[in-house]
Scaffold this active site. Structure first.
Site, mmCIF file in Angstrom:
data_model
loop_
_atom_site.group_PDB
_atom_site.id
_atom_site.type_symbol
_atom_site.label_atom_id
_atom_site.label_comp_id
_atom_site.label_asym_id
_atom_site.label_seq_id
_atom_site.Cartn_x
_atom_site.Cartn_y
_atom_site.Cartn_z
ATOM 1 C CB SER A 12 -0.996 -0.063 1.124
ATOM 2 O OG SER A 12 -1.910 0.968 1.083
ATOM 3 C CG ASP A 29 -4.518 -1.801 0.500
ATOM 4 O OD1 ASP A 29 -3.467 -2.392 1.067
ATOM 5 O OD2 ASP A 29 -4.217 -0.680 0.713
#
Length: 767
Positions: free
Chosen positions: A96, A244
């Site tokens: 991320s 993610d």
């Protein structure tokens, strides 16, 4: 203890001589022969020994950077401190925001440059797909003055379709690409070939497994790793959809250990879980669900850390994942966390000479990009590349600017046809081409929008509006569009229009034709009390020609149709009308405001001239004109918006079915909506705005405190009390941008002693 690859390579070059006895049989001294053979082998293996001597005997250090949204920018501070302490990083794995920071550092971007870039970026804008409003085609931003929700749905085979995320996220990728530069922009990059070997973790949305990227398009991979479900749409790479990586492996200790690490420096930015009092919205509950998944896999990763590893946990408890306005603070806290761990990092530090050598070696691995020579478009199903190409303003060779190229792509997206804009570089024989990959909206090319408007002054009846719109786009290769609108409530309207542009340039000539049916009351007041109204019904067809671009539009049109009125004046009896009408309109519109509801800068003006003829009495022949001007000037959080509006009917008689109206919030505050009616009007006002805060991107935008000072009058007004007299009025209000539209709560007062409290939702009223 630490067997890194060069140590193993050195060991493979070791030479040993064993006497098996046959040397004695040749009556040669074993020691002489052994010395001779060893000398020859040493000469042959000189390169191996040199490599071993040149490499310092130290453990390989792997850096792990976790996700955390805005909190993840603390990683920049950690990297600044590691460089200050002369701690080398031999490989990086990130998830991320950790993938963004780690990938940039791996590509050769210094922490200082990263800090400059993340501090200058407009984070509010980067998570909004659209270009600045000033660059959006005028025919699209006309809807900004109608009560529509921001959500656009698709209609296909009788099914409603919706976007996969609140934002596509391509601006995030553009920012990443500008950050890492052209040298790391290859489509088929091996991440081991970067200045620092790198891995990014994402979640395969179809298989539900973590995927570790070791090659590919670095910018695209970094974007995939940080595509938070429901916020940023999934990213498709090689036919697979990724979101993610924090869902399954937010702190990829295992990944970096497999890459190179003898010792791991892990930076964990875990987000504290919200309390029951904080879990009061759909957004907070979904965020908490993601945080729960993340915390579980982080615990597993932390359990895999060894005693020799280093765990850094910056103090970020009061910083939220969406606090991008506190970038500098997050970076500073990351620096402090690394400096506070000096005792643990001491054994990993290099002396100045060795660290400089390591940095030079890292910098030598930065590839020099090939010059950009041209570009081409990948074909799409509906959107013609000939209509997209004019948005490209591309300079090639040494003058090529990645930022300017991205601005062209953002303008292209602003046409409203695309879900995403991807591209990659194709290198061949020392030259580089750009391959642009427009991604059409998966929920198109037929679109639906809905909306709701509400307004009340708490004294008279409320006004309500339910809106719906349908657009069928790309009916031909030139971008023909069929649009249908419906509105029910205070005003009823049904309209259909066929719009045909004839040019691929930004300034396009067009022809449009359509049919409209509308009903609306014209309410008359005396001394603040309603005494009657005309219900006006029109049915008209029109044919227009014009030219338009992102700045505005000029339009000349002919219309014909019927007008009917129905009076409701109680004991009075006024004549009803039933007319066949025809006429022409000439209008000029210019709109370069940065925000239609709460502008901070820019200008908008419009002018309209209308000629109306009918088969009725001579009194029903007239001309009218209307002018409006708005501008906005800001400094910091303060905005001043001056505006002037005027209109006039050129006729010797009243046309009660077609009058100008003033009254209501910002249109002589204190009066009822449209209370003052006449054959002409003038209104001047100045609005002051102060932006107090900002709502989460998923639910809205800015919140404001405002006030206004207004002056105006109507000419030949129905109400003798205010006829021909200028009225002064003022208001104070609170406002907010929400996904349901602008919301305002206001208190207005006029010099005539009239006071009203207003509440508005949406754009039902003229502002």
């Amino acid at each position: 203890m630490f067997a890194h690859p060069l140590k193993r390579f050195r060991n493979s070059c070791d030479v040993r001589f064993h006497d098996h006895g046959w040397v004695s049989k040749l009556n040669i001294r074993a020691s002489i022969l052994r010395t001779t053979v060893v000398s020859l082998l040493l000469w042959a293996n000189l390169g191996c020994w040199n490599v071993a001597v040149a490499e310092t005997d130290r453990p390989r250090i792997g850096l792990v950077l976790s996700g955390g949204g805005a909190r993840g920018l603390a990683h920049v501070g950690v990297l600044k401190a590691l460089e200050e302490l002369r701690v080398p990083v031999d490989c990086i794995a990130g998830t991320s925001m950790g993938a963004l920071v780690g990938g940039a550092y791996a590509a050769g971007v210094s922490p200082e440059e990263m800090q400059r870039q993340v501090q200058r970026i407009d984070w509010d804008n980067i998570f909004r797909d659209n270009p600045p409003r000033t660059e959006i085609p005028y025919k699209i931003k006309r809807d900004d003055f109608q009560s529509y929700f921001d959500l656009e749905l698709g209609l296909r085979d009788g099914q409603l379709l919706a976007p996969a995320g609140a934002t596509t996220g391509f601006k995030v990728e553009f920012f990443i690409r500008e950050l890492i530069g052209l040298s790391a922009g290859r489509h088929d990059q091996e991440f081991d070939s970067l200045p620092v070997p790198f891995r990014a973790v994402a979640t395969d949305l179809e298989s539900g497994t973590a995927h570790v990227f070791s090659n590919g398009d670095l910018g695209r991979v970094m974007r995939a790793s940080m595509s938070v479900p429901g916020v940023i749409a999934p990213v498709t790479i090689d036919g697979r959809m990724y979101v993610d990586g924090g869902l399954l492996n937010n702190l990829p200790v295992d990944t970096v250990r497999e890459m190179c690490a003898d010792i791991v420096i892990a930076v964990n930015l875990g987000t504290p879980l919200m309390t029951q009092q904080e879990l009061q919205s759909m957004f907070s509950v979904s965020t908490q669900s993601i945080n729960l998944l993340t915390e579980q896999n982080v615990k597993r990763s932390m359990a895999a850390l060894k005693e020799s590893d280093v765990l850094l946990s910056p103090e970020l408890n009061d910083l939220g994942s969406g606090d991008f306005g506190r970038v500098s603070e997050a970076i500073a806290r990351g620096e402090n966390a690394a400096r506070d761990a000096l005792a643990r990092l001491e054994s990993l530090r290099l002396d100045t000479e060795a660290y400089v050598a390591w940095q030079r070696q890292r910098e030598s691995r930065i590839a020099k990009p090939s010059p950009v020579t041209d570009y081409r478009f990948e074909p799409t199903q509906h959107v013609a590349s000939s209509m997209l190409a004019p948005e490209m303003q591309l300079s090639t060779g040494e003058s090529f600017s990645l930022a300017d190229f991205h601005e062209s792509l953002i303008r292209m997206y602003g046409r409203g046809d695309l879900q995403d804009i991807q591209y990659h570089f194709a290198d061949r024989e020392g030259a580089r081409s750009i391959v642009v990959e427009p991604v059409e909206k998966a929920w198109g090319p037929n679109y639906l929008r809905f909306g709701f408007g509400f307004a009340t002054d708490l004294n008279s009846s409320a006004r309500v509006s339910f809106n719906a719109s349908h657009r069928a786009t790309w009916l031909n290769s030139r971008g023909a569009e069929w649009r249908n609108d419906a509105q029910f409530g205070y005003r009823n309207r049904l309209a259909t229009e066929l719009y045909q542009p004839y040019s691929a340039t930004r300034g396009s000539v067009f022809v449009s034709g359509g049919l409209e049916y509308a009903t609306q009351p014209v309410i008359f007041y005396v001394s603040g009390r309603r005494f009657g109204e005309y219900d006006v019904t029109t049915l008209r067809t029109h044919l227009d020609v014009g030219a338009t671009d992102h700045r505005g539009e000029i339009r000349l049109g002919l219309f014909a149709g019927k007008l009917k009125t129905e009076e409701d004046f109680g004991f009075l009896t006024l004549p009803n009308k039933d007319l066949n009408q025809r006429g022409a309109t000439l209008s000029l519109s210019y709109d370069q405001l940065d925000n239609a509801d709460f502008p901070g800068r820019g200008t908008a003006f419009g002018a309209k001239y209308r000629v109306v003829r009918s088969d009725g009495a001579k009194d029903d022949q007239y001309e009218s004109t209307e002018l409006e001007y708005r501008s906005a000037y800001s400094w910091g959080r303060h905005v001043v918006e001056p505006a002037v509006f005027a209109g006039s009917m050129f006729s010797n008689t009243f046309h009660l079915y077609d009058m100008y109206q003033l009254g209501g919030f910002l249109r002589l505050s204190g009066y009822h909506f449209d209370e003052l009616v006449g054959t002409g009007y003038v209104l001047a006002r100045a609005v002051y705005l102060y932006r107090t805060s900002r709502l989460p991107t998923q639910v809205g935008g800015g919140t404001y405190f405002g006030s206004s000072l207004e002056a105006g009058r109507v000419r030949e007004g129905i109400d003798a009390e205010v006829r021909e007299q200028y009225q002064i009025a003022a208001s104070i209000f609170l406002g907010a941008e929400t996904i349901l539209g602008p919301v305002r709560l206001a208190l207005g007062h006029s010099e005539s002693g009239r006071t009203s409290v207003y509440f508005t939702l949406g754009r039902l009223l003229a502002m």
